[in-house]
Scaffold this motif. Structure first.
Motif, PDB file in Angstrom:
ATOM      1  N   GLU A 159     -33.340  -7.284  17.245  1.00  0.00           N
ATOM      2  CA  GLU A 159     -34.981  -6.164  17.988  1.00  0.00           C
ATOM      3  C   GLU A 159     -35.557  -7.152  17.371  1.00  0.00           C
ATOM      4  OE1 GLU A 159     -35.844  -4.305  19.995  1.00  0.00           O
ATOM      5  OE2 GLU A 159     -34.343  -3.112  19.316  1.00  0.00           O
ATOM      6  N   ASP A 160     -35.860  -8.027  15.852  1.00  0.00           N
ATOM      7  CA  ASP A 160     -36.318  -8.493  15.484  1.00  0.00           C
ATOM      8  C   ASP A 160     -37.286  -9.784  16.887  1.00  0.00           C
ATOM      9  OD1 ASP A 160     -34.862 -10.247  14.891  1.00  0.00           O
ATOM     10  OD2 ASP A 160     -34.563 -10.415  12.716  1.00  0.00           O
ATOM     11  N   ARG A 183     -17.741  -0.609   9.500  1.00  0.00           N
ATOM     12  CA  ARG A 183     -18.684  -1.405   9.027  1.00  0.00           C
ATOM     13  C   ARG A 183     -20.012  -0.110   9.152  1.00  0.00           C
ATOM     14  NH1 ARG A 183     -20.994  -5.081  12.106  1.00  0.00           N
ATOM     15  NH2 ARG A 183     -20.118  -4.040  14.272  1.00  0.00           N
ATOM     16  N   ARG A 240     -20.367   9.125  -2.515  1.00  0.00           N
ATOM     17  CA  ARG A 240     -19.468  10.126  -2.305  1.00  0.00           C
ATOM     18  C   ARG A 240     -19.886  10.027  -0.845  1.00  0.00           C
ATOM     19  NH1 ARG A 240     -16.570  13.492  -5.203  1.00  0.00           N
ATOM     20  NH2 ARG A 240     -17.549  12.788  -6.895  1.00  0.00           N
ATOM     21  N   GLN A 281     -23.482   2.869  23.205  1.00  0.00           N
ATOM     22  CA  GLN A 281     -22.903   3.950  22.325  1.00  0.00           C
ATOM     23  C   GLN A 281     -24.287   4.854  21.450  1.00  0.00           C
ATOM     24  OE1 GLN A 281     -20.281   4.152  19.394  1.00  0.00           O
ATOM     25  NE2 GLN A 281     -19.398   2.468  20.704  1.00  0.00           N
ATOM     26  N   ASN A 322     -12.752   4.261  -6.098  1.00  0.00           N
ATOM     27  CA  ASN A 322     -12.832   5.466  -5.581  1.00  0.00           C
ATOM     28  C   ASN A 322     -11.950   5.722  -4.874  1.00  0.00           C
ATOM     29  OD1 ASN A 322     -16.235   5.155  -5.838  1.00  0.00           O
ATOM     30  ND2 ASN A 322     -15.582   3.307  -4.552  1.00  0.00           N
ATOM     31  N   HIS A 323     -12.680   7.266  -4.897  1.00  0.00           N
ATOM     32  CA  HIS A 323     -11.510   7.863  -4.248  1.00  0.00           C
ATOM     33  C   HIS A 323      -9.966   8.308  -4.566  1.00  0.00           C
ATOM     34  CE1 HIS A 323     -14.438   8.580  -0.666  1.00  0.00           C
ATOM     35  NE2 HIS A 323     -14.760   9.126  -2.142  1.00  0.00           N
ATOM     36  N   ARG A 369     -14.694   6.923 -13.605  1.00  0.00           N
ATOM     37  CA  ARG A 369     -16.673   6.952 -13.678  1.00  0.00           C
ATOM     38  C   ARG A 369     -16.296   8.849 -14.051  1.00  0.00           C
ATOM     39  NH1 ARG A 369     -20.090   5.779  -8.690  1.00  0.00           N
ATOM     40  NH2 ARG A 369     -19.816   3.677  -8.057  1.00  0.00           N
ATOM     41  N   TRP A 407     -19.409   4.350  16.944  1.00  0.00           N
ATOM     42  CA  TRP A 407     -19.840   4.593  15.964  1.00  0.00           C
ATOM     43  C   TRP A 407     -20.173   6.029  15.821  1.00  0.00           C
ATOM     44  CZ3 TRP A 407     -23.456   1.068  13.297  1.00  0.00           C
ATOM     45  CH2 TRP A 407     -23.445   0.030  13.644  1.00  0.00           C
ATOM     46  N   MET A 411     -11.650   1.580  -3.298  1.00  0.00           N
ATOM     47  CA  MET A 411     -12.084   1.394  -1.652  1.00  0.00           C
ATOM     48  C   MET A 411     -12.433   3.377  -0.916  1.00  0.00           C
ATOM     49  SD  MET A 411      -9.815  -0.237   1.176  1.00  0.00           S
ATOM     50  CE  MET A 411      -8.415   0.225   0.042  1.00  0.00           C
ATOM     51  N   LEU A 412     -13.277   3.365  -0.476  1.00  0.00           N
ATOM     52  CA  LEU A 412     -13.560   4.970  -0.275  1.00  0.00           C
ATOM     53  C   LEU A 412     -12.619   5.368   0.743  1.00  0.00           C
ATOM     54  CD1 LEU A 412     -17.789   4.055  -0.091  1.00  0.00           C
ATOM     55  CD2 LEU A 412     -16.271   5.477  -1.783  1.00  0.00           C
ATOM     56  N   LEU A 447     -39.260  -1.056  12.741  1.00  0.00           N
ATOM     57  CA  LEU A 447     -37.300  -2.676  12.433  1.00  0.00           C
ATOM     58  C   LEU A 447     -37.810  -2.423  11.118  1.00  0.00           C
ATOM     59  CD1 LEU A 447     -39.297  -5.622  14.079  1.00  0.00           C
ATOM     60  CD2 LEU A 447     -37.342  -4.593  14.568  1.00  0.00           C
ATOM     61  N   PHE A 448     -38.566  -1.938  10.098  1.00  0.00           N
ATOM     62  CA  PHE A 448     -38.829  -3.235   8.847  1.00  0.00           C
ATOM     63  C   PHE A 448     -38.229  -2.172   7.488  1.00  0.00           C
ATOM     64  CE2 PHE A 448     -40.069  -6.840  11.108  1.00  0.00           C
ATOM     65  CZ  PHE A 448     -39.738  -7.569  10.837  1.00  0.00           C
ATOM     66  N   GLU A 453     -27.731   3.586  21.257  1.00  0.00           N
ATOM     67  CA  GLU A 453     -29.129   4.376  21.938  1.00  0.00           C
ATOM     68  C   GLU A 453     -29.407   4.096  23.741  1.00  0.00           C
ATOM     69  OE1 GLU A 453     -31.785   4.028  20.425  1.00  0.00           O
ATOM     70  OE2 GLU A 453     -31.243   2.977  18.321  1.00  0.00           O
ATOM     71  N   HIS A 478      -8.177   5.525  -5.466  1.00  0.00           N
ATOM     72  CA  HIS A 478      -7.627   4.246  -4.849  1.00  0.00           C
ATOM     73  C   HIS A 478      -6.442   3.361  -6.254  1.00  0.00           C
ATOM     74  CE1 HIS A 478      -8.107   0.443  -3.798  1.00  0.00           C
ATOM     75  NE2 HIS A 478      -6.925   0.824  -3.106  1.00  0.00           N
ATOM     76  N   ASN A 536     -19.981  -6.585  19.466  1.00  0.00           N
ATOM     77  CA  ASN A 536     -20.582  -5.289  18.215  1.00  0.00           C
ATOM     78  C   ASN A 536     -22.383  -4.834  18.778  1.00  0.00           C
ATOM     79  OD1 ASN A 536     -17.931  -5.464  17.735  1.00  0.00           O
ATOM     80  ND2 ASN A 536     -18.895  -6.397  15.359  1.00  0.00           N
ATOM     81  N   ALA A 593     -14.674  12.433 -12.923  1.00  0.00           N
ATOM     82  CA  ALA A 593     -15.258  12.030 -11.149  1.00  0.00           C
ATOM     83  C   ALA A 593     -14.385  11.963 -10.582  1.00  0.00           C
ATOM     84  CB  ALA A 593     -16.399  10.373 -11.867  1.00  0.00           C
ATOM     85  N   ARG A 631      -2.406   4.947  -2.890  1.00  0.00           N
ATOM     86  CA  ARG A 631      -3.716   6.309  -2.955  1.00  0.00           C
ATOM     87  C   ARG A 631      -3.495   7.741  -2.835  1.00  0.00           C
ATOM     88  NH1 ARG A 631      -9.158   5.759  -1.597  1.00  0.00           N
ATOM     89  NH2 ARG A 631      -9.228   4.182  -0.236  1.00  0.00           N
ATOM     90  N   GLN A 663      -1.235  -0.775  -4.680  1.00  0.00           N
ATOM     91  CA  GLN A 663      -2.471  -0.086  -4.169  1.00  0.00           C
ATOM     92  C   GLN A 663      -2.392   1.433  -3.480  1.00  0.00           C
ATOM     93  OE1 GLN A 663      -5.909  -2.176  -2.631  1.00  0.00           O
ATOM     94  NE2 GLN A 663      -5.010  -4.340  -2.353  1.00  0.00           N
ATOM     95  N   HIS A 720       0.808  -0.916  -0.097  1.00  0.00           N
ATOM     96  CA  HIS A 720       0.221  -0.191  -0.068  1.00  0.00           C
ATOM     97  C   HIS A 720       1.169   1.307  -0.327  1.00  0.00           C
ATOM     98  CE1 HIS A 720      -3.681  -1.940   0.505  1.00  0.00           C
ATOM     99  NE2 HIS A 720      -2.764  -3.110   1.275  1.00  0.00           N
ATOM    100  N   GLU A 722     -21.963  -3.016  22.083  1.00  0.00           N
ATOM    101  CA  GLU A 722     -21.210  -2.018  21.764  1.00  0.00           C
ATOM    102  C   GLU A 722     -22.953  -0.477  20.980  1.00  0.00           C
ATOM    103  OE1 GLU A 722     -19.093   0.458  22.485  1.00  0.00           O
ATOM    104  OE2 GLU A 722     -17.947  -1.092  23.947  1.00  0.00           O
ATOM    105  N   ASP A 723     -22.648  -1.490  20.322  1.00  0.00           N
ATOM    106  CA  ASP A 723     -23.917  -0.459  19.328  1.00  0.00           C
ATOM    107  C   ASP A 723     -24.646   0.121  20.388  1.00  0.00           C
ATOM    108  OD1 ASP A 723     -25.572   0.486  17.382  1.00  0.00           O
ATOM    109  OD2 ASP A 723     -25.534  -1.519  16.104  1.00  0.00           O
TER     110      ASP A 723
END
Lengths: 994, 97
Positions: A701-702, B18, B77, A740, A252-253, A432, B66, B1-2, B43-44, A742, A255, A733, A450, A282, A280, A168, A736-737
């Protein structure tokens, strides 16, 4: 005489360093600096392959990466065989063995050439038309024959013996292409002190300067300017020069992916050097100076070996010192071929120039060439070629206003054709950027960008040398944030051409085979047929006729194909558009993409502190997520079944030892830890006492089960959470989600401790006796330390969290010690257990023992659509809690509806029959197909302890079907099985509290 | 890759992150108060616009935090990133609106 077509002088090859390689077993001599193509031509070899479909003799069309025809299998030694290499880019060296493709039994006599006679059958879309019927022929006849005929090269049979590297890199300015525009751009950018990478696919920088031997720049020879430019660039520490490096993908960007060919050209590469390196990069800004490709002319039998691009003829003469022929006819619709003709004449070769344009459009260059004593015919068309495996003559005729005059055959052994130039906008298009058709240059040019890039030189449709240098310099400066421009004085360049599509002819159109795409054997006739059949979108035409596909991706053919389609549809070219340019620009080896990610480095392997002990004691391992887990410990003479039967009995009758270190572990700490746990799990946690454990069930949650595991309360504000082996990151995860996003107000910290603890499960009636002498500071009595509790103390002097838990249904402990103590404690427990016959067991036995007890495994009994009630665990749900993740969904209409699949046991009528996991279950095996499926088997084993097979299954309304006989699919038909309680062993559950 | 600009760490390649789906969908304070239709919506149902979309992202192989991002679903973008709890400065497109 060796190298009969090597010119007496000239070229960049090193005549002091002869090299030898083989082509179809024949020794070919050349010089260092040759490509395989130039060395073959130096030896008079033009026939180098057979075409894809018609097996027509094919030669070398180009001198570079756009080569569609001269594809060879290149053998550099054992495990180093590469198919479909372009002879024009493979650097010749000692020790190469090259072979031609797509011919049998030999290149000279190829049985497949019969296809050429059958060409009326192999028209565009013949696959779709021919192999339709009868249906039964597909598997037995068509597919095997097509597979045998498909492709060109032969896939290697052994693993790639080479090593590949990945790298890289970041830079301020990436310049792609090291021709005059690219060199000027790099010079301009480098002067600003910015970090610059200059990459070029060739072994040497310079692009067209490498063969523009007569050109001058700023009063010096082009070669002197080139050498000075490279020396200057090399002097900057901020500049990285990457020769032999092809930018193949623009993502993209900014790369940009490039492959650098590091050692293929070396006879004895440095030890450990990779064959190729994937870069690779950048880049903050990119300059595309990728040049242009010359277009072939479309006339009958234009694929004859010896027919090549005009500029390529010039390159072979000037750069390699090779005469592609002694008597060369150039045929052109533009000015650039006159430079090639002049150089050929100057090299002492016989030259005739045939110009398709009328005299008035080419008078100036024609006059210059005539002054050199070259015959120049103008206002001509080409009717065809003479010769079979090598061109022997070009058939031309005067042509004006569509009227073809008298034919004339010009004897020759080489044809240099030029239909104009197509800028290499591949990378621009991949980025692009929007292409814009330029009528004056008959080309799609870079339009609106682009990304942070700009094109310069021939890639931008600028063909004049001085302008190439100036646009390159300006682009490089701009990319580096400067505004400097520079004018260059350069010798004039012959530019300009009249676009032609397929050439007028007086021959029977049905018999004309004028190739547009040489690699895929697509003729102008095929394109016209496709349009008559209604294929008008260029993307459809491409796929139907295969024009522009395969390894060269239509670099030489695209504009000719577009032009023919445009003419046939009578629509302007921009209305036709282009097909999408996709990476890679040129073929990339799988090795470069894979890089070092092979064998042990293919995927990370996680091993527990006890892994080595297990390996030393004969464990077979299975993969569970990234973990390697001991599967079973076979003794000499045992197969897996025998080992598992022995291990299962040993746990129930004495004591077993199991490595549970892979269980996910999360430390949940903080004043609000209990509240957080209440919200994340279905269970109640507030009242769980310190030192007590609870089986925790976690939903999405479902409302569907996400994970499960035993949770211990170590302190009022501290929980030791365990998860499934594969679910640990997912659970972390998930927690943590919510924490952080809710409930950021909750004062809780989460720490993954999976790798920090080694977990040694001691299971079986003798478990307490085994560990008792080793444990200090903990009262192990049943009263003081009951099932589902946890104590902190020491074992063998090591600090431990000792859990009294069981995933077997028998008395059991799980010893958690810091990972570094894991193996020592394991060995101590094993030694202490020897008087009791302690038996190490693996995951297979663990699975059987838990299934005997009807304990679920998340991911086996559940599949993301299973609720707690479905698996009989509704009792775990805290009724008093107002809310937890998933609670509201448990009241959704389809979750409370009847008919959901429920967990049950299955007892086969034949006690020895072990059902297949995943097998479908029906009520009546005699019902008509499609049958109504009631559910499927989720777990199935032979249980030595039960003396029969056992199975768990999810069955619609299964709990209402107890005692019913259902039927389960097996490879040999349906097997009857009775629905039963999922607990097969010790249904009263007394053993666990022993 | 962004390249994605983590509000805590700075610009990093996409592979460190993620995506967690649409942002600014608050979990109802009392889910039991919602009828089945409203709960199903929560939910959906997502906006799925062609254009600017507010999304949740986590710097999984970095700080682990997060945050939110506005990404153009057509051009791919990233228009901006901002911390959880903040509002985007760009108006987001909502296909449901």
């Amino acid at each position: 005489m060796a190298q009969p077509f090597r010119l007496p002088s000239g070229g960049r090859v090193d005549r002091a360093t002869p090299i030898r390689f083989t082509f179809d077993g024949r020794t070919i001599e050349g010089f260092a600096g040759d490509t395989v193509a130039s060395a073959l031509l130096a030896n008079g070899v033009h026939l180098v392959g057979r075409s894809f479909k018609y097996h027509r003799p094919r030669g070398i069309l180009t001198h570079g990466s756009d080569e569609p025809s001269a594809l060879l299998q290149v053998d550099r030694g054992p495990g180093k065989i590469d198919p479909n290499n372009r002879a024009t880019v493979v650097e010749a060296r000692n020790g190469l063995a090259t072979t031609s493709l797509n011919r049998w039994p030999s290149l000279g006599f190829d049985v497949g050439a019969v296809n050429d006679l059958l060409s009326p059958v192999f028209v565009a879309g013949f696959y779709y038309k021919t192999f339709m019927w009868p249906r039964s022929f597909w598997d037995k006849v068509y597919e095997p024959v097509i597979r045998a005929a498909a492709g060109l090269g032969v896939a290697p049979q052994v693993p790639d013996a080479d090593a590949y590297a990945n790298r890289h890199a970041h830079c301020d300015v990436l310049v792609v292409g090291g021709g005059p525009a690219g060199l000027a751009a790099a010079l301009a950018a480098a002067k600003t002190g910015k970090r610059v990478i200059l990459a070029d696919e060739q072994p040497e920088f310079g692009g067209s300067l490498l063969h523009e031997t007569g050109a001058s720049i700023d009063g010096q020879s082009a070669e002197a300017w080139r050498a000075a430019a490279i020396e200057e660039l090399d002097g900057y520490e901020s500049v990285t020069l990457l020769p032999r490096t092809t930018a193949f993908g623009y993502y993209n960007h900014n790369h940009v992916a490039l492959t650098e060919r590091v050692t293929d050209h070396r006879e004895s590469p440095a030890k450990g050097a990779p064959r190729e390196r994937l870069w690779q990069v950048r880049a903050a800004e990119v300059v595309l100076a990728t040049g242009a490709h010359e277009r072939p002319l479309v006339f009958a039998d234009n694929d004859r070996p010896g027919v090549m691009l005009a500029e390529s003829v010039r390159v072979f003469i000037n750069r390699y010192g090779v005469a592609p022929g002694r008597r060369i006819v150039f045929v052109t619709s533009g000015a650039s071929a006159y430079a090639a003709a002049a150089d050929a004449k100057a090299a002492g070769l016989e030259v005739v120039m045939v110009d398709l344009r009328p005299e008035r459009d080419c008078a100036s260059e024609a006059a210059d060439l005539r002054l050199m004593g070259v015959e120049v015919l103008t206002g001509q068309t080409v009717i065809g070629t003479k010769g079979r495996k090598r061109v022997a003559g070009l058939v031309v005729a005067p042509c004006a206003n569509g009227t073809v005059g008298a034919r004339r055959v010009i004897a020759c052994d080489c044809v240099g054709m030029s239909g104009g130039w197509t800028p290499a906008v591949h990378l621009f298009s991949q980025s692009r950027g929007k292409l814009a058709y330029d009528e004056g240059r008959d080309a799609f040019l870079p339009g609106v960008s682009a990304q942070a890039e700009r094109s310069a030189g021939a890639a931008a449709g600028v063909y004049d040398l001085a302008s190439c240098l100036a646009t390159g310099f300006a682009a490089g400066a701009e990319a580096a944030g400067a505004t400097e421009t520079r004018a260059f004085a350069a010798s004039p360049t012959r530019i300009g051409f009249t676009p032609v599509r397929d050439l007028p002819t007086d021959a029977d159109p049905a018999k004309v085979r004028a190739f547009v795409d040489f690699q895929n054997d697509v003729t102008a006739k095929d394109l016209k047929l496709a349009m008559r059949e209604g294929f008008e979108s260029i993307e459809h035409v491409k796929r139907y006729t295969t024009t522009g596909m395969a390894t060269d991706q239509g670099k030489t053919s695209n504009m000719n194909a577009l032009g023919i389609v445009s003419k046939a549809l009578n629509r302007p070219l921009p209305a036709i558009g282009t097909t999408t340019f996709r990476p890679p620009y040129t073929p990339v080896t799988f090795g470069a993409l894979v890089g070092p990610a092979r064998d042990a480095l293919f995927d990370p392997i996680r091993a527990t502190p006890i892994h080595e002990w297990a390996a030393e004691h004969g464990a077979a391992f299975e993969n569970v997520a990234l973990w390697r887990r001991a599967w079973y410990f076979a003794k000499p003479g045992e197969d897996m079944h025998a080992a598992v039967v022995r291990e299962c009995r040993a746990v129930r009758e004495g004591v077993g030892l199991f490595d549970a270190s892979t269980l996910g572990k999360i430390e949940v700490v903080g004043p609000d830890a209990a509240e957080f746990m209440n919200r994340m799990y279905v269970n109640p946690w507030t009242k769980l006492g310190v030192g007590r454990c609870r089986y925790g069930l976690m939903l999405k949650e479902d409302g569907y089960i996400l994970d499960d595991g035993v949770v211990a309360r170590m302190a009022e504000d501290r929980f030791h959470v365990t998860t499934t082996t594969g679910g640990a990151p997912r659970v972390m995860n998930h927690m943590e989600d919510y924490l952080q996003t809710e409930w950021p107000d909750l004062d809780v910290f989460l720490t993954s401790t999976t790798e920090q603890w080694a977990v040694i499960a001691v299971q079986g009636p003798k478990a307490r006796d085994v560990i008792a002498p080793l444990v200090s500071g903990i009262d192990l009595s049943n009263e003081a330390f009951p099932h589902m509790s946890v104590r902190e103390g020491a074992i063998c002097g090591a600090p431990c969290r000792l859990f009294r838990v069981s995933f077997t249904g028998d008395l059991g402990y799980e010893i958690n010690v810091p990972a570094d103590y894991g193996r020592a404690v394991w060995e101590a427990v094993f030694a202490a257990g020897e008087p009791y016959g302690i038996t190490p067991y693996g995951t297979e036995t663990m699975h059987v023992l838990r299934a005997e007890k009807g304990y679920i495994i998340v991911g086996q009994e559940t599949d993301g659509t299973v609720t707690p009630d479905d698996v009989g665990l509704a009792g775990m749900i805290a009724k008093a809690k107002k809310d937890f993740v998933g609670k509201r969904s448990l009241a959704r209409p389809d979750v409370v509806a009847s008919g959901r699949k429920q967990l049950v046991g299955l007892a086969t009528e034949t006690a020895s029959l072990v059902l297949d996991e995943g097998a479908q279950i029906v009520a009546d095996p005699n019902q008509p197909i499609p049958m109504k499926m009631l559910g499927h088997v989720t777990s199935s084993y032979f249980s030595a302890n039960c003396g029969r097979s056992i199975a768990l299954a999810l069955v619609a309304d299964g709990r209402a079907l107890m005692g019913r006989t259902l039927h389960v699919t097996t490879p040999t038909g349906f097997a009857p099985a009775t629905v039963c309680d999922p607990v097969f062993f010790d249904a009263e559950g007394g053993r666990i509290h022993a | 890759m962004l390249l994605i600009d983590c509000p805590f760490c700075g610009t990093r390649p996409e592979t460190e992150f993620r995506c967690g789906g649409e942002a600014h969908i608050a979990r109802p304070a009392d889910p039991s108060a919602l009828d089945d239709g409203a709960w199903a919506e929560h939910l959906f149902v997502r906006s799925n616009p062609r254009g600017l979309h507010a999304e949740r992202w986590v710097h999984a192989h970095g700080c682990g935090r997060w945050f939110n991002a506005v990404r153009d679903t057509f051009t791919d973008r990233f228009v901006e990133t901002y911390k959880a709890g903040e509002q985007p400065s760009h108006p987001i497109d909502d296909a449901r609106a």
